[in-house]
Design an enzyme around this catalytic site. Sequence first.
Site, PDB file in Angstrom:
ATOM      1  N   THR A  36     -15.260 -13.871  35.092  1.00  0.00           N
ATOM      2  CA  THR A  36     -14.356 -15.019  35.169  1.00  0.00           C
ATOM      3  C   THR A  36     -14.465 -15.913  33.938  1.00  0.00           C
ATOM      4  O   THR A  36     -13.473 -16.524  33.534  1.00  0.00           O
ATOM      5  CB  THR A  36     -14.612 -15.841  36.442  1.00  0.00           C
ATOM      6  OG1 THR A  36     -16.014 -16.068  36.588  1.00  0.00           O
ATOM      7  CG2 THR A  36     -14.091 -15.123  37.665  1.00  0.00           C
ATOM      8  N   THR A  37     -15.654 -15.974  33.313  1.00  0.00           N
ATOM      9  CA  THR A  37     -15.780 -16.723  32.058  1.00  0.00           C
ATOM     10  C   THR A  37     -14.940 -16.062  30.975  1.00  0.00           C
ATOM     11  O   THR A  37     -14.499 -16.721  30.034  1.00  0.00           O
ATOM     12  CB  THR A  37     -17.254 -16.815  31.630  1.00  0.00           C
ATOM     13  OG1 THR A  37     -17.992 -17.470  32.664  1.00  0.00           O
ATOM     14  CG2 THR A  37     -17.414 -17.600  30.343  1.00  0.00           C
ATOM     15  N   TYR A  86     -10.175 -15.797  48.316  1.00  0.00           N
ATOM     16  CA  TYR A  86      -8.887 -16.153  48.920  1.00  0.00           C
ATOM     17  C   TYR A  86      -8.673 -15.609  50.324  1.00  0.00           C
ATOM     18  O   TYR A  86      -8.302 -16.364  51.226  1.00  0.00           O
ATOM     19  CB  TYR A  86      -7.694 -15.744  48.034  1.00  0.00           C
ATOM     20  CG  TYR A  86      -6.397 -16.350  48.532  1.00  0.00           C
ATOM     21  CD1 TYR A  86      -6.091 -17.679  48.258  1.00  0.00           C
ATOM     22  CD2 TYR A  86      -5.501 -15.609  49.298  1.00  0.00           C
ATOM     23  CE1 TYR A  86      -4.917 -18.248  48.759  1.00  0.00           C
ATOM     24  CE2 TYR A  86      -4.335 -16.167  49.793  1.00  0.00           C
ATOM     25  CZ  TYR A  86      -4.043 -17.493  49.523  1.00  0.00           C
ATOM     26  OH  TYR A  86      -2.904 -18.057  50.015  1.00  0.00           O
ATOM     27  N   TYR A  96     -22.236 -10.918  43.001  1.00  0.00           N
ATOM     28  CA  TYR A  96     -21.964 -12.251  42.458  1.00  0.00           C
ATOM     29  C   TYR A  96     -21.494 -13.148  43.594  1.00  0.00           C
ATOM     30  O   TYR A  96     -20.378 -13.005  44.097  1.00  0.00           O
ATOM     31  CB  TYR A  96     -20.906 -12.128  41.362  1.00  0.00           C
ATOM     32  CG  TYR A  96     -20.541 -13.404  40.649  1.00  0.00           C
ATOM     33  CD1 TYR A  96     -21.291 -14.575  40.762  1.00  0.00           C
ATOM     34  CD2 TYR A  96     -19.420 -13.438  39.831  1.00  0.00           C
ATOM     35  CE1 TYR A  96     -20.936 -15.725  40.086  1.00  0.00           C
ATOM     36  CE2 TYR A  96     -19.049 -14.582  39.142  1.00  0.00           C
ATOM     37  CZ  TYR A  96     -19.808 -15.722  39.270  1.00  0.00           C
ATOM     38  OH  TYR A  96     -19.433 -16.865  38.598  1.00  0.00           O
ATOM     39  N   ARG A 114     -15.839 -20.842  43.942  1.00  0.00           N
ATOM     40  CA  ARG A 114     -14.626 -20.186  43.458  1.00  0.00           C
ATOM     41  C   ARG A 114     -14.016 -19.256  44.510  1.00  0.00           C
ATOM     42  O   ARG A 114     -12.801 -19.122  44.594  1.00  0.00           O
ATOM     43  CB  ARG A 114     -14.920 -19.376  42.189  1.00  0.00           C
ATOM     44  CG  ARG A 114     -15.070 -20.205  40.928  1.00  0.00           C
ATOM     45  CD  ARG A 114     -15.341 -19.298  39.737  1.00  0.00           C
ATOM     46  NE  ARG A 114     -15.506 -20.052  38.506  1.00  0.00           N
ATOM     47  CZ  ARG A 114     -14.580 -20.165  37.558  1.00  0.00           C
ATOM     48  NH1 ARG A 114     -13.401 -19.580  37.709  1.00  0.00           N
ATOM     49  NH2 ARG A 114     -14.821 -20.844  36.457  1.00  0.00           N
ATOM     50  N   LYS A 138     -26.384 -12.454  41.481  1.00  0.00           N
ATOM     51  CA  LYS A 138     -26.116 -13.661  40.699  1.00  0.00           C
ATOM     52  C   LYS A 138     -25.763 -14.741  41.702  1.00  0.00           C
ATOM     53  O   LYS A 138     -24.692 -14.717  42.306  1.00  0.00           O
ATOM     54  CB  LYS A 138     -24.969 -13.431  39.718  1.00  0.00           C
ATOM     55  CG  LYS A 138     -24.590 -14.676  38.922  1.00  0.00           C
ATOM     56  CD  LYS A 138     -23.378 -14.435  38.034  1.00  0.00           C
ATOM     57  CE  LYS A 138     -22.968 -15.707  37.306  1.00  0.00           C
ATOM     58  NZ  LYS A 138     -21.762 -15.500  36.461  1.00  0.00           N
ATOM     59  N   ILE A 164     -27.661 -15.747  34.454  1.00  0.00           N
ATOM     60  CA  ILE A 164     -26.429 -15.156  33.935  1.00  0.00           C
ATOM     61  C   ILE A 164     -25.588 -16.336  33.511  1.00  0.00           C
ATOM     62  O   ILE A 164     -25.070 -17.075  34.340  1.00  0.00           O
ATOM     63  CB  ILE A 164     -25.746 -14.252  34.967  1.00  0.00           C
ATOM     64  CG1 ILE A 164     -26.694 -13.090  35.322  1.00  0.00           C
ATOM     65  CG2 ILE A 164     -24.420 -13.716  34.424  1.00  0.00           C
ATOM     66  CD1 ILE A 164     -26.182 -12.146  36.375  1.00  0.00           C
TER      67      ILE A 164
END
Length: 293
Positions: free
Chosen positions: A45-46, A108, A134, A139, A162, A204
């Site tokens: 996402t980064t 979502y 993750y 998010r 993570k 991370i």
Amino acid sequence: MNIGNISTAMVTPFHADGTIDFRATEELLEHLLSNGTDSLVVSGTTGESPTLSTDEKLKLIQFVVEKVNNRVPVIAGTGSNNTAASIELSQKAEALGVDALMIVTPYYNKPNQRGMIAHFEAIASATSIPIVVYNIPGRSVVNLEPESIVALSKIPSIQIVKEASGSLDQMTKILADTDDDFLVYSGDDGLTLPLLAIGGSGIISVASHVIGKEMQEMIQLFRQGEHLKAAKIHQQTLPVIKALFQHPNPVVVKYALTKIGVETGSLRLPLVEMTKEEKLEFDNVWEKYLEAK
């Protein structure tokens, strides 16, 4: 699976027209590998993965694998809220030679714990390389509970989590209830040192784009028993870390990279550049940090 002390979740450089800038990507890779990064996450996402097409993701992953050339592990972000699509992308990334996969909790559609476990089980059964789970409730809107992570840790290929829940209590429970060879990494730069203190393995990171050497020094000092010196670096770097997340990631870190001469170009909508006032706010934090070093 050894991803070191610091794995950088790298940004994706873009040209002004929005296409991927591969020349700048190679320069960014060399910068990161020279400044404290032990492994790399590409197309996370980064790296603005929600705006990358599948073809772009695969081209980027292939490019990074080739340019890194086995110098450090490369982890591909291949998770989504579509299990079948995640499996397909994960298999293609594995074929390109990545060392591991990072799979985010499905966002979502808000699956329950059984649904999330089944999601990770399905991806693990369809691939053969290590998986980093993750967990980022902020998010994805779902929290993978410690009990679920413990259950997933029994799958041989699921070797790392993570943890970006922000909860040291949750991380402690995971560490207490999993085998010693299951590793917990922070997904929050500001919790790197606290996580080490309770038995975690590293970070991370996003901040390592600009303060990777300092973070590496902090971790090494902690492991050498120099806890007060490590704490001092934590105290000095925390304002920079907080400033890097004042606006949607990776908006600020892309700007911060320009402060050290690394150009990664524009952002893709719906992300937009910082205003002059916002840049000035970061500049003030950055200058104070440099003065205090």
